[in-house]
Scaffold this motif. Structure first.
Motif, PDB file in Angstrom:
ATOM      1  N   ILE A  54       0.835  -1.198   0.000  1.00 53.60           N
ATOM      2  CA  ILE A  54       0.000   0.000   0.000  1.00 53.60           C
ATOM      3  C   ILE A  54       0.872   1.252   0.000  1.00 53.60           C
ATOM      4  N   VAL A  55       0.581   2.134  -0.952  1.00 53.82           N
ATOM      5  CA  VAL A  55       1.277   3.425  -1.012  1.00 53.82           C
ATOM      6  C   VAL A  55       0.536   4.383  -0.089  1.00 53.82           C
ATOM      7  N   LYS A  56       1.217   4.880   0.912  1.00 53.12           N
ATOM      8  CA  LYS A  56       0.555   5.675   1.957  1.00 53.12           C
ATOM      9  C   LYS A  56       0.460   7.155   1.586  1.00 53.12           C
ATOM     10  N   CYS A  57      -0.653   7.750   1.939  1.00 53.37           N
ATOM     11  CA  CYS A  57      -0.771   9.211   1.919  1.00 53.37           C
ATOM     12  C   CYS A  57       0.108   9.747   3.046  1.00 53.37           C
ATOM     13  N   ILE A  58       0.960  10.702   2.733  1.00 53.80           N
ATOM     14  CA  ILE A  58       1.884  11.229   3.748  1.00 53.80           C
ATOM     15  C   ILE A  58       1.430  12.587   4.292  1.00 53.80           C
ATOM     16  N   ALA A  59       0.177  12.974   3.962  1.00 55.39           N
ATOM     17  CA  ALA A  59      -0.399  14.221   4.484  1.00 55.39           C
ATOM     18  C   ALA A  59       0.468  15.436   4.158  1.00 55.39           C
ATOM     19  N   CYS A  60       1.008  15.469   2.927  1.00 59.09           N
ATOM     20  CA  CYS A  60       1.825  16.618   2.515  1.00 59.09           C
ATOM     21  C   CYS A  60       0.965  17.809   2.114  1.00 59.09           C
ATOM     22  N   ASN A  61      -0.345  17.557   1.919  1.00 59.52           N
ATOM     23  CA  ASN A  61      -1.332  18.583   1.582  1.00 59.52           C
ATOM     24  C   ASN A  61      -1.165  19.169   0.180  1.00 59.52           C
ATOM     25  N   THR A  62      -0.430  18.475  -0.692  1.00 67.31           N
ATOM     26  CA  THR A  62      -0.315  18.943  -2.075  1.00 67.31           C
ATOM     27  C   THR A  62      -1.690  19.037  -2.729  1.00 67.31           C
ATOM     28  N   CYS A  63      -2.512  18.008  -2.534  1.00 69.09           N
ATOM     29  CA  CYS A  63      -3.853  18.004  -3.131  1.00 69.09           C
ATOM     30  C   CYS A  63      -4.722  19.108  -2.535  1.00 69.09           C
ATOM     31  N   MET A  64      -4.664  19.285  -1.218  1.00 70.29           N
ATOM     32  CA  MET A  64      -5.482  20.302  -0.556  1.00 70.29           C
ATOM     33  C   MET A  64      -5.082  21.710  -0.988  1.00 70.29           C
ATOM     34  N   ASP A  65      -3.784  21.923  -1.151  1.00 70.82           N
ATOM     35  CA  ASP A  65      -3.289  23.232  -1.577  1.00 70.82           C
ATOM     36  C   ASP A  65      -3.875  23.592  -2.935  1.00 70.82           C
ATOM     37  N   LEU A  66      -3.936  22.615  -3.846  1.00 70.68           N
ATOM     38  CA  LEU A  66      -4.454  22.865  -5.189  1.00 70.68           C
ATOM     39  C   LEU A  66      -5.958  23.091  -5.172  1.00 70.68           C
ATOM     40  N   ILE A  67      -6.662  22.435  -4.246  1.00 70.39           N
ATOM     41  CA  ILE A  67      -8.107  22.666  -4.122  1.00 70.39           C
ATOM     42  C   ILE A  67      -8.371  24.126  -3.761  1.00 70.39           C
ATOM     43  N   PHE A  68      -7.606  24.647  -2.805  1.00 68.15           N
ATOM     44  CA  PHE A  68      -7.781  26.046  -2.391  1.00 68.15           C
ATOM     45  C   PHE A  68      -7.420  27.020  -3.509  1.00 68.15           C
ATOM     46  N   LEU A  69      -6.554  26.566  -4.425  1.00 69.25           N
ATOM     47  CA  LEU A  69      -6.165  27.414  -5.555  1.00 69.25           C
ATOM     48  C   LEU A  69      -7.049  27.178  -6.777  1.00 69.25           C
ATOM     49  N   PHE A  70      -8.104  26.321  -6.606  1.00 75.27           N
ATOM     50  CA  PHE A  70      -9.049  25.995  -7.681  1.00 75.27           C
ATOM     51  C   PHE A  70      -8.333  25.396  -8.894  1.00 75.27           C
ATOM     52  N   GLN A  71      -7.386  24.509  -8.612  1.00 73.64           N
ATOM     53  CA  GLN A  71      -6.635  23.835  -9.668  1.00 73.64           C
ATOM     54  C   GLN A  71      -6.866  22.328  -9.583  1.00 73.64           C
TER      55      GLN A  71
END
Length: 326
Positions: A31-48
């Protein structure tokens, strides 16, 4: 163990869409673990569009087959230490190539990896699981490459810590942050950290645990400016809680035995007394390995070095795409 009727997964499914299947089949180590780096969340806030540094195929499911094997197996040499090299070695192994990964000197994952250790550890585990031969090399010579005789060489650009042109920069009380991380150098008492990016912030937090009196000076308007906003807020709170003094929009003009002088954006001059000065600036590219490989007709594929957390995804994707072209 029947401890739950429903388990909801969010970001972990971006990192590994096969997470539920692997869990069901007892393949926990895969299993490849999510490392909670927030890359995905950062892009959500930037509407990307969402991206994931653990899974560069996320968002490209109709374009890329993650586990596709190469038609012809080749001998592939990957040289480097950063995200691009790590991912290139992993994908090359997945595709069935006879892959050798030479980790060059320094912290695996590059200098930014002091912020994201889990990424590096997981990548190295995956690289080995796919049959890639991993070896650490302090230096790489053309003789070593010729002896291996690879069909393809993927090589990461070499870098070294920036040394700015400041009077007194060569004094004995000036050290590099990377030498502190590696344990080669130690500092104590009052310390000024030049640079408020990811390296400077992490250095401040590291030294703060040792009771060091810290001042950060940065030419830009704030600390951790190349780190995604959620993590940045936490880091700023930790700096304030640790009584780290912050000087922004200020430039060091001179260093002496008792500290350093600076000037702010309005032209006001100031001074900070300190026993030691720590340089925590960005890395600079240096010529050498790629040029030598080209001269020996190895036709290397150059991989960019990752300079900040916000560039990790681009580096990972570049490494993956380079390996898929083989």
């Amino acid at each position: 163990e029947e401890n739950a009727d429903i388990i909801a997964l969010g970001r972990p499914l971006l990192a590994d869409p096969d997470y539920p299947l692997k869990a069901l089949q007892g393949r926990r180590e895969e299993i490849v673990k999510c490392i909670a780096c927030n890359t995905c969340m950062d892009l959500i806030f930037l509407f990307q569009p969402i991206q994931c540094i653990q899974n560069p195929c996320a968002g490209y499911g109709f374009e890329v087959e993650p586990n596709e094997k190469a038609e012809v197996s080749q001998k592939v040499l990957v040289i480097g230490e950063g995200p691009a090299a790590l991912e290139a070695a992993r994908v090359s192994g997945v595709r069935g190539h006879d892959t050798v990964f030479w980790k060059t000197g320094g912290q695996p994952g590059g200098y930014w990896s002091w912020l994201i250790h889990a990424f590096v550890n997981d990548k190295l585990k995956a690289i080995r699981n796919h049959g890639v031969e991993v070896d650490t090399k302090d230096t790489v010579t053309m003789e070593m490459v010729h002896q291996l005789s690879p069909d393809i060489v993927l090589v990461e650009n070499e870098v070294s810590p920036c040394v700015p042109n400041i009077p007194g920069i060569d004094r004995e009380n000036v050290v590099q942050a990377v030498d502190i991380f590696s344990g080669e150098k130690e500092v104590e008492g009052k310390v000024v950290i030049v640079g408020g990016g990811s390296i400077g912030v992490q250095c401040a937090l590291y030294l703060g645990k040792k009771g060091v009196d810290i001042t950060i000076i940065e030419e830009k308007r704030g600390p951790a400016f190349k780190i995604e906003q959620l993590t940045r807020k936490i880091l700023v709170q930790l700096l304030k809680a640790g009584d780290v003094k912050l000087l922004f929009r200020s430039k060091v003009t001179a260093i002496d035995a008792d500290g350093m002088a600076f000037v702010d954006a309005e032209g006001n001059e100031g001074r900070v007394d300190a026993e030691q000065i720590v340089l925590a600036l960005e890395m600079e590219p240096r010529a050498g390995l790629i040029e030598n490989l080209e001269k020996e007709d190895f036709n290397p594929v150059a991989l960019d070095y990752c300079h900040s957390q916000r560039n990790v995804y681009d580096s990972v994707r570049q490494g993956a795409e380079a390996a898929r072209m083989i």
